[in-house]
Design a protein around this motif. Structure first.
Motif, PDB file in Angstrom:
ATOM      1  N   HIS A  44      49.092-103.937 -69.481  1.00 43.40           N
ATOM      2  CA  HIS A  44      49.989-102.917 -69.628  1.00 43.40           C
ATOM      3  C   HIS A  44      51.345-103.459 -70.215  1.00 43.40           C
ATOM      4  O   HIS A  44      52.071-102.900 -71.344  1.00 43.40           O
ATOM      5  CB  HIS A  44      50.448-101.768 -68.736  1.00 43.40           C
ATOM      6  CG  HIS A  44      49.392-100.652 -68.452  1.00 43.40           C
ATOM      7  ND1 HIS A  44      49.407 -99.632 -69.368  1.00 43.40           N
ATOM      8  CD2 HIS A  44      48.292-100.507 -67.764  1.00 43.40           C
ATOM      9  CE1 HIS A  44      48.635 -98.873 -69.127  1.00 43.40           C
ATOM     10  NE2 HIS A  44      47.884 -99.308 -68.105  1.00 43.40           N
ATOM     11  N   ASP A  62      52.352-101.608 -73.365  1.00 42.63           N
ATOM     12  CA  ASP A  62      53.081-100.494 -73.474  1.00 42.63           C
ATOM     13  C   ASP A  62      54.107-100.622 -74.321  1.00 42.63           C
ATOM     14  O   ASP A  62      54.907 -99.634 -74.881  1.00 42.63           O
ATOM     15  CB  ASP A  62      53.563-100.451 -72.002  1.00 42.63           C
ATOM     16  CG  ASP A  62      52.538 -99.866 -71.083  1.00 42.63           C
ATOM     17  OD1 ASP A  62      51.408 -99.422 -71.721  1.00 42.63           O
ATOM     18  OD2 ASP A  62      52.639 -99.691 -69.813  1.00 42.63           O
ATOM     19  N   VAL A 105      48.363 -94.648 -75.023  1.00 36.17           N
ATOM     20  CA  VAL A 105      47.190 -94.518 -74.177  1.00 36.17           C
ATOM     21  C   VAL A 105      46.777 -93.050 -74.102  1.00 36.17           C
ATOM     22  O   VAL A 105      47.343 -92.295 -73.439  1.00 36.17           O
ATOM     23  CB  VAL A 105      47.589 -95.130 -72.882  1.00 36.17           C
ATOM     24  CG1 VAL A 105      46.321 -95.055 -71.902  1.00 36.17           C
ATOM     25  CG2 VAL A 105      48.099 -96.555 -72.837  1.00 36.17           C
ATOM     26  N   GLU A 130      42.719 -93.315 -69.058  1.00 34.60           N
ATOM     27  CA  GLU A 130      42.797 -94.480 -68.173  1.00 34.60           C
ATOM     28  C   GLU A 130      42.041 -94.090 -67.053  1.00 34.60           C
ATOM     29  O   GLU A 130      42.564 -93.228 -66.367  1.00 34.60           O
ATOM     30  CB  GLU A 130      44.374 -95.025 -68.113  1.00 34.60           C
ATOM     31  CG  GLU A 130      44.120 -96.405 -67.242  1.00 34.60           C
ATOM     32  CD  GLU A 130      45.572 -97.059 -66.985  1.00 34.60           C
ATOM     33  OE1 GLU A 130      45.500 -98.120 -66.428  1.00 34.60           O
ATOM     34  OE2 GLU A 130      46.388 -96.559 -67.677  1.00 34.60           O
TER      35      GLU A 130
END
Length: 366
Positions: free
Chosen positions: A192, A196, A203, A206
């Motif tokens: 991440h 990110d 995303v 998850e």
């Protein structure tokens, strides 16, 4: 999780012992193996190692066990290696038996931190030193933690997926490891931290996979894929087993090879998937190197000495800084699959079989 450490690549530290052990298998297969030096000049102690299972990854029996046996035999130290087969109660029973049989150092790959910490507490009460191998036991009391830099593993996975996807806008699914495995948290955190900030990636799903179960991973990924209406452009899979599960679902939807998938452990399956183009990368962690680092730390404890560490790892629950030996993992793509074979992580015979023989030749592997 905040951790401080030096990313020093720890090599196989030489042990100043010239005698080689003659080992005997007390049990067969994954049940256990026990070696004895039979020599009074060998290290005055016994090392017990409990591996976690045979399901989360093939590495434990195919790579770690033989590497550990070789390291202990070379050092001339008595040892006992057994596998808990994914059962925390079984691991506790094995630990009790090992302690009763006189191990002076006990290394475990915990199945969960709670049961791992209980094992370590009991060992400590019996004067047995403990080491966390590969996974940190939260709220544990281990003298040392021997592993790879697991946040870096996740960073390599995140960067690998980003490289495979390029600059295009893409929907990503995270298929994380077991929620009871602290390493899985670190892998996800590392990935991440890379992905990110990249605003072209979104995303869209998850989920963690309990016990790293590959069959359950396939079910979970199918659900995530369906929830995203099949609009999945990349999969951050925490290891090769989970990656293989995702690839199976993608194949059923005509998307295998079109959707990049990550992995970890550089398993035979993972390397073959990379050669075939259905997996874009994996992360290689040398079992020989990790086993050597564990053997050196355990032998130091047997001899009443301090192990050579690379820094400390912070236990996020207790706040304790655990003296650590952290090794550096390696990102593997189609361009350097051969590095795993050259290092001894896998063999040409295992990887380059059947239809993969031609792919190995194309990749310069022979």
């Amino acid at each position: 999780m905040k951790r401080k450490h030096s990313l020093v690549l720890v090599g196989m530290l030489g042990v100043a012992m010239s005698l080689t052990a003659c080992g005997d298998d007390s049990d067969s297969g994954s049940e256990g193996s026990e070696g004895s030096t039979g020599d009074s000049s060998a290290a005055a102690g016994k090392i017990g190692v409990i591996l976690p299972d045979t399901e989360s990854s093939v590495r434990w029996e195919s790579a770690d066990r033989p590497a550990l046996e070789a390291a202990f035999k070379e050092a001339g130290v008595e040892y006992d290696i057994q596998n808990a087969e994914g059962d925390a109660e079984r691991m506790t029973q094995i630990a009790d038996t090992m302690i009763g049989n006189g191990v002076t150092v006990l290394a475990i790959v915990n199945l969960d931190s709670e049961s791992g910490a209980a094992i370590q507490e009991k060992a400590e009460s019996q004067g047995v030193a403990t080491i966390d191998y590969d996974r940190l036991t939260l709220n544990g009391t281990a003298q040392y933690y021997v592993s790879f830099d697991n946040t870096l593993v996740g960073e390599l996975q995140g960067q690998g997926l980003a490289d495979c996807l390029g600059d295009k806008k893409a929907n990503i699914v995270f298929l994380n490891g077991s929620p009871t495995d602290n390493n899985a948290t670190l892998f996800a955190d590392g990935a991440h931290s890379v992905l990110d900030p990249m605003t072209n990636f979104t995303v869209v799903g998850e989920q963690a996979v309990p016990e790293w179960d590959n069959e359950e991973a396939a079910t979970i990924f199918q659900q995530l894929y369906t929830a995203a209406d099949g609009k999945v452009d990349g999969v951050l899979a925490a290891n090769d087993g989970l990656g293989g599960a995702a690839i199976g679902i993608l194949e059923g939807n005509g998307q295998a090879g079109k959707v990049p998938v990550t992995g970890q452990d550089a398993t035979v399956e993972g390397l073959q998937n990379i050669l075939a183009g259905t997996q874009c990368m994996t992360v290689y962690k040398s079992a020989t190197q990790e086993a050597g680092a564990l053997a050196d730390a355990a032998i130091a404890l047997v001899n009443g000495e301090d192990a050579q560490t690379t820094g400390t790892t912070k236990d996020s629950e207790s706040g304790r800084e655990v003296p650590s030996i952290l090794l550096e993992p390696l990102s593997i793509t189609k361009d350097n699959v051969g590095d795993v074979i050259t290092d001894g992580g896998q063999t040409v015979e295992d990887v380059c079989t059947g239809s993969y023989a031609a792919l190995c030749t194309e990749a310069g592997i022979s």
